[in-house]
Each structure stands twice: as structure tokens, then as C-alpha cells.
Design a protein around this motif. Sequence first.
Motif, PDB file in Angstrom:
ATOM      1  N   ASN A 135       0.259   3.304  -4.062  1.00 51.25           N
ATOM      2  CA  ASN A 135      -0.405   4.364  -4.824  1.00 51.25           C
ATOM      3  C   ASN A 135      -1.210   3.779  -5.984  1.00 51.25           C
ATOM      4  OD1 ASN A 135       0.421   6.676  -3.341  1.00 51.25           O
ATOM      5  ND2 ASN A 135       2.479   6.469  -4.208  1.00 51.25           N
ATOM      6  N   ALA A 152       4.465   1.953  -7.954  1.00 50.64           N
ATOM      7  CA  ALA A 152       3.137   2.341  -7.470  1.00 50.64           C
ATOM      8  C   ALA A 152       2.546   1.286  -6.541  1.00 50.64           C
ATOM      9  CB  ALA A 152       2.203   2.570  -8.659  1.00 50.64           C
ATOM     10  N   GLN A 209       2.253   6.060 -10.045  1.00 48.64           N
ATOM     11  CA  GLN A 209       0.853   5.945  -9.640  1.00 48.64           C
ATOM     12  C   GLN A 209       0.114   5.096 -10.660  1.00 48.64           C
ATOM     13  OE1 GLN A 209      -0.837   7.840  -7.061  1.00 48.64           O
ATOM     14  NE2 GLN A 209       0.819   9.223  -6.418  1.00 48.64           N
ATOM     15  N   TRP A 251      -4.868  12.695  -5.604  1.00 48.74           N
ATOM     16  CA  TRP A 251      -4.039  11.501  -5.470  1.00 48.74           C
ATOM     17  C   TRP A 251      -2.583  11.800  -5.853  1.00 48.74           C
ATOM     18  CZ3 TRP A 251      -8.161   8.237  -8.433  1.00 48.74           C
ATOM     19  CH2 TRP A 251      -9.093   7.706  -7.515  1.00 48.74           C
TER      20      TRP A 251
END
Length: 377
Positions: free
Chosen positions: A314, A309, A262, A338
Motif C-alpha cells: 500500500n 504499508a 498506507q 486508496w
Amino acid sequence: MKVFNRVAAAAMGLCVLFSSAAFAETVKVKDITGREVEVNVPVKHVILGEGRQIYFIGALDKDEPFKRIVGWRDDLAKADPETYAAYLAKYPDIAKLPAFGGMKDGTFDIEQAVALKPDVMLMNIDAKTATEEAGYIEKLEKVGIPLVYVDFREKPMENTEPSMRLIGKLFGEEEKAEDFIKFRADSIAKVTDVLAKANPNKPLVFVERAGGYSDDCCMSFGNENFGKMVEFAGGINMAKDIIPGTFGTVNPEQIIASNPDQIIITGGNWEGYVPGGNWVGVGYGADEREAFRKLENLTKRPAFTDVKAVKEGNIHAIWHQFYNNPYQFVAIQQIAKWLHPDLFEDLDPEATFQELHERFLPLPFKSGYFVSLNVGQ
């Protein structure tokens, strides 16, 4: 009869004197650095060492947040122009408030501060070194102006509660401070309690500080501030072992090699600092479509080449100013959502932020603080 009136008037004057004394006292407070400082409380005249300190002032005085402020640093209008504009619209007299330069850049005018006769000056702890090197504490002490340090930036997860209690004491608003602290703790517990029970796998998260503010890549956070918020939210901060302090940088090769799951980029409207910059303008009432566009543009930089990510979408942006005020619990909730969408499907960070505004803050809530390329979130 005249003698009686004089006696009665004198007695009334004494009552007023003692009544006033009952509401004001000189106390020793311990600031966030451990310094003991004598201050007359409750304070009536305050200088804010940073304009963004209005974030916590507002939480303790919903109706008249500026009634004690006799001067403040000139940073809010550039660092958070939407919030400044909202306050200006509601409290137009703030345009007349004396404005200061900063301690760290050497533009603070101590003579101007003395002329305003404040009961206390509030400084953020990150200005401590510059303040001491310039001898400002001693200079202010000589003219009877106590300086008190607070911290919502260097170690916010550790220092937010004691800082709010300190300000509550100075303002005579201890009960409001405790109400805020409880709301903050309860809001964080909605994340940490769930994580403690579920014990999920923790994704690797890279937090880029002020992405797009400059062409350089990449500023980030060590084991504090947004780095610590990521851990509270159930993630692993990629830069924790790379950056020894709160703030620092990582190079593009480190990001590519780490291959984070992420990526979270902090952003804001920095037109006043970097006109036309690539920063993601999230914040109070921000244009979320434009923020989405600019966030997507930042993924094209070399540092994010073939990173997991980016491939999986993300990539998220969050309001940078969560890093320097007591509202970090809202950021923790959003980051948790998230990182672990299944666990926090029913958690609503915007509703939490809205409740914060309704209960504590002078301004009405407006969305715009978060944006994600993962359209499902």
C-alpha cells in the motif's frame, strides 16, 4: 453643420468615457490575510508572484489565461515542466513574458515590477514574511501597485474558496469562480458524504513530501495541506501530532515505530532542480511505468523497514503540485480510493480531473498524476 459635428463628437466621447467608467471601479477587497486593499477592477495587468499561479488563473479564463499577465515568477518551468511545455506549445508568446525571481530568496526585482505598471500583484501567503521584511508592500504602494495575498498552500482546505472568490472579483469573473467552487465542493462531497454514512475504520497514513528529492528522510505534513486531505479522505495523518505547522520532518525511527497502514509519496518531474534524482515523476502526461519503478525503489530505504504499508504493497505516489493549487479535491478523491477501495469502487478521480479540464482549464487532460504499487488500485 460643422458645429453640429463637433457637438456630436463631443457627446460621443462623453458616452465612451462614461461607458468605460461603468466597467471599471476602485474597490476595497480583503485579501486572505485580512488586509484591505484598494484595486481598480476588473484588473487588466497582473504580475504573478509565482508561475504556478497559472493553475488558478487558467480556471477563471479558459480561452485566454495569459491575457492579463504582464510578468510572472520563473518557477513553473522547473517545478512543473510538462505543464509549462503544454502551455508554451499553445501560447508561444509566454516565452517573452518578463520573469522574476522570488521574494523569499531575495531575487525579486521591484524596479522591473514597477516598469510593467500592473494593476495588482498576486502573492502567495507563504511569501508574506519575506515580503514584509523587505518592505515591498510599502514600496509598491508608493508607486500605486497594490499587493494581494492568496493561499492554496499553507491552509488550502480553509483558504481555497475565499482565494478563488477574491481572484474572481479582481478579474470580473465572479460567476466562473462560483462555478468552480461549486464543482470543487460537490467533488469533495462525493467522498465526505460516503464516509459520514459508512463511518469506516481509519487507516494510519504517512505522507512523505517530495520523497527522493533529497537523500534526507523524511519531509511530511502536519495538520494541513496533504495532511488535511488525508483526513478528508478517511485516514489518520501519522505526522499530525509530530509536526506543529503545515510542513516539517519526521525521522525514520518515528515512521518505523508508527507502522503506518498506507504510505503516500508526493512527486513530480524535478529534473530542473535535482537532475537524475530519485523523485517519482508523476504529473501531466507522465511515464507511469517509470514512476512505478522509482516509487518501488523508494520503499528500500531504511525508514520503511518492516513497515506494514510496504509489506502489503500500500505505497502510492501522487502529484506534488496538488499541494499548491485549487485542484486538491482530485487528490482527496484519489486518496479516498486508496484508503477505502471497497467504499469508492465506483469513484473515478481521473474522470473528475478530466471534467475539470474540459469545463474550466485551457489544456486538454492527460493522465499520469497517480501511481500505486498496489496493482489492484
